[in-house]
Design an enzyme around this catalytic site. Sequence first.
Site, PDB file in Angstrom:
ATOM      1  N   HIS A  33      -2.449   9.320  10.167  1.00 34.18           N
ATOM      2  CA  HIS A  33      -3.816   8.835   9.962  1.00 34.18           C
ATOM      3  C   HIS A  33      -4.859   9.878  10.347  1.00 34.18           C
ATOM      4  CE1 HIS A  33      -1.764   5.025   9.252  1.00 34.18           C
ATOM      5  NE2 HIS A  33      -2.752   4.887   8.396  1.00 34.18           N
TER       6      HIS A  33
ATOM      7  N   ARG B 110      -9.945   0.210   5.362  1.00 37.32           N
ATOM      8  CA  ARG B 110      -9.023   0.126   6.506  1.00 37.32           C
ATOM      9  C   ARG B 110      -9.778  -0.468   7.693  1.00 37.32           C
ATOM     10  NH1 ARG B 110      -7.100   5.447   4.326  1.00 37.32           N
ATOM     11  NH2 ARG B 110      -4.842   5.293   4.093  1.00 37.32           N
TER      12      ARG B 110
ATOM     13  N   ARG C 223      -8.793  -4.785   3.553  1.00 33.77           N
ATOM     14  CA  ARG C 223      -7.417  -4.950   4.035  1.00 33.77           C
ATOM     15  C   ARG C 223      -7.469  -5.515   5.442  1.00 33.77           C
ATOM     16  NH1 ARG C 223      -3.456   0.102   4.737  1.00 33.77           N
ATOM     17  NH2 ARG C 223      -4.761   0.507   6.545  1.00 33.77           N
TER      18      ARG C 223
ATOM     19  N   GLU D  58       4.246  -1.395   0.423  1.00 28.88           N
ATOM     20  CA  GLU D  58       4.463  -0.159   1.194  1.00 28.88           C
ATOM     21  C   GLU D  58       5.777  -0.183   1.971  1.00 28.88           C
ATOM     22  OE1 GLU D  58       1.109   0.454   3.803  1.00 28.88           O
ATOM     23  OE2 GLU D  58       0.962  -1.647   4.327  1.00 28.88           O
TER      24      GLU D  58
ATOM     25  N   ASN E   7       1.881   6.108   1.467  1.00 35.35           N
ATOM     26  CA  ASN E   7       2.022   6.796   2.763  1.00 35.35           C
ATOM     27  C   ASN E   7       3.156   6.170   3.568  1.00 35.35           C
ATOM     28  OD1 ASN E   7      -0.254   8.114   1.937  1.00 35.35           O
ATOM     29  ND2 ASN E   7      -1.641   6.865   3.150  1.00 35.35           N
ATOM     30  N   ASP E   8       3.158   4.839   3.585  1.00 32.72           N
ATOM     31  CA  ASP E   8       4.245   4.158   4.291  1.00 32.72           C
ATOM     32  C   ASP E   8       5.485   4.011   3.420  1.00 32.72           C
ATOM     33  OD1 ASP E   8       3.445   3.560   6.964  1.00 32.72           O
ATOM     34  OD2 ASP E   8       1.899   2.285   6.123  1.00 32.72           O
TER      35      ASP E   8
ATOM     36  N   ARG F  35       6.076   9.485   9.198  1.00 30.79           N
ATOM     37  CA  ARG F  35       5.028  10.206   8.470  1.00 30.79           C
ATOM     38  C   ARG F  35       4.196  11.129   9.348  1.00 30.79           C
ATOM     39  NH1 ARG F  35       1.104   5.112   6.847  1.00 30.79           N
ATOM     40  NH2 ARG F  35      -0.625   6.557   6.774  1.00 30.79           N
TER      41      ARG F  35
ATOM     42  N   CYS G  28      -3.040   3.326  -3.459  1.00 33.60           N
ATOM     43  CA  CYS G  28      -4.065   3.774  -2.512  1.00 33.60           C
ATOM     44  C   CYS G  28      -3.526   4.747  -1.457  1.00 33.60           C
ATOM     45  CB  CYS G  28      -4.729   2.580  -1.840  1.00 33.60           C
ATOM     46  SG  CYS G  28      -3.584   1.600  -0.860  1.00 33.60           S
TER      47      CYS G  28
HETATM   48  C1  PEP Z   1      -0.337   3.585   2.862  1.00 31.66           C
HETATM   49  O1  PEP Z   1       0.543   3.311   3.668  1.00 31.66           O
HETATM   50  O2  PEP Z   1      -0.140   4.254   1.821  1.00 31.66           O
HETATM   51  C2  PEP Z   1      -1.719   3.155   3.086  1.00 31.66           C
HETATM   52  C3  PEP Z   1      -2.654   3.351   2.192  1.00 31.66           C
HETATM   53  O3  PEP Z   1      -2.027   2.602   4.292  1.00 31.66           O
HETATM   54  P1  PEP Z   1      -2.205   3.452   5.644  1.00 31.66           P
HETATM   55  O4  PEP Z   1      -2.258   4.903   5.271  1.00 31.66           O
HETATM   56  O5  PEP Z   1      -3.461   2.994   6.282  1.00 31.66           O
HETATM   57  O6  PEP Z   1      -0.981   3.094   6.416  1.00 31.66           O
HETATM   58 MG    MG Z   2       0.210   1.814   5.167  1.00 32.59          MG
END
Ligand code: PEP
Ligand code: MG
Length: 589
Positions: free
Chosen positions: A191, A298, A334, A436, A459-460, A470, A507
């Site tokens: 993040h 977020r 979210r 995710e 991302n997840d 990650r 996203c």
């Molecule tokens: C993701 O996991 O791709 C996502 C957009 O959420 P975050 O990056 O806040 O975990």
């Molecule tokens: Mg995520």
Amino acid sequence: MQIKRGIPVSPGVAIFTAFVMDAEDQPVPRRPVAMAKTGEEVDRLEKAVAASIVEIEGLTEQTASSLGEDLSKIFSFHIGMLNDPQLIGQIKTMVRTQRVSAEYSVYTVLRKLASTFAAHDSQLVRKTVTDVKDLERRILKHLIGSSREDLKNLKGSAIVVAHDLTPSQTAMLDKRKIKALVTDAGGRTSHTAILAHALGIPSIVGLEDVTSEVSTGDTIVVDGNRGIVVIDPDAAKLMEYRQEARQMAKHATMLRELKDKPAVTKDGTEITLYGNIEFPDEIHLALSNDAAGIGLYRTEFLYLASDVIPSEESQYESYVTAIQNLEGRPLTIRTLDLGADKVVEDLTPMSLWQERNPFLGCRSIRLCLQNLPLFKTQIRAILRASVEGPVKIMFPLISNIMELRQAKMILSDVKEDLEDQGIPYRDDIPVGMMIEVPSAALQALTFAHEVDFFSIGTNDLIQYTVAVDRSNERIANLYSAAHPAVITLIKEVIRASQRAKIDVSLCGEMASDPEFTMLLLGLGLRTFSITPPAIPEIKQIIRSVSIEQCRRVARKVSGFDSNREVLNYLKGEAGKIMPEVVGGRSIGY
Ligand code: PEP
Ligand code: MG
């Protein structure tokens, strides 16, 4: 001159002096210094010791007047140590004989002293261990010159060099002064990295030991396109990078010309480009980059940026501000995604940072379902705000259907409460979920019948598919959006949403990466939610390709069986359209 390589997370080139932030409780790395510079190191040490003495004298006076003379005496031990010629002499000798930095010498000598005291028979001596550690922190703060306060009072522009920053620390960086960010730790979609990208400053993470190589005041080059940091660049290197910075500025001017032009492919297919935000203030940046709305808000950053748990009222106000700033464009809120690398240390009841496996732990929707008052408060605020504009609600990290049904049930309960109290809300608020977790992706068709939209959180999704944290720089080479298994899951989710006729967007950071745009279009994606500074670049790719061309790219990719092949091919294709998209910057290796 020294060159270091890390993980590029936000493009651009910056050439400025470094500002090294202290990493409290992190071991101080051994930084060698040239023989000729040991004198300067000893001077730095003497100044830091003198500044520490002045500071402690001030504290002594303050304590004496507020708490009494007796208590103020605890500082006399500290001053006594700082005035002890033997102790300070030992540190100086280490600098001179071992030719290492003053920071490292202070750290080594005082840690050794602390462990000797800790093993002492006398309880009185053992008790002084905390004093020694306190002293170490104080001298280091003066040496490194990088307390959080110093950062706030920074006069000129600088590049922040840190071991790691929390997402909230990153969010607080003042972009007018901080021109780039580099860290020892972190992965491509940690993040912290995402926020650095959102700030639009060149950033590199996962450099492992950059804090031990750079001192505050050193000139450094941050090449956020390739993930390169040049410490103390020579004249030739500086010229080369100044030239590149000029080229990047030209590229940015060209991208600005796309302002107000639609995101439509050469064959006329309209693509929706939404922005991702963490704070309502970012909406201005998203709109100035032509975002059609917000595809991911977020909201956990309301918690991360505050010392207290935000009340229903303060959340409501933030959501209404966001809705108003969007002037009729959609806002996807979210629900709380706290946990894992997004923890609020002061909100101790959650005790999340003690988890052994935080990314697989009580994060996100799981945390909310175990803390119903917290969850319901947020949902109430969202529902109340929903009458002010086109709001959608989205649940993160759903991994099984019961979790989704439970979340929806709570939403219904809150609606009922509002109904009973005569408080207006939008009953038909669209309800969506993040895809995710691989289990949700594999069961997408089942989920698609129970929600209004999906948003794919790569991302997840990547980390859970390939079992790679990650945010861990040591295994970052295994974290890849180009992994054929990840691409297959995305393809299946898009297909399921098409069959069930529900909206789907993506996203994760992959949507903000120009090297993946053609593939995603070819897989059928028509809505992207992007970190605002990256919108123009993605728009340019969209405007330069046809859907048929992208389908060919997707077909070709489906024949590859390794990340490497996929990525090389996609880089080549994107490079034909936008040569400025230089290597190394994509979410994959
Ligand atoms: C993701 O996991 O791709 C996502 C957009 O959420 P975050 O990056 O806040 O975990
Ligand atoms: Mg995520």
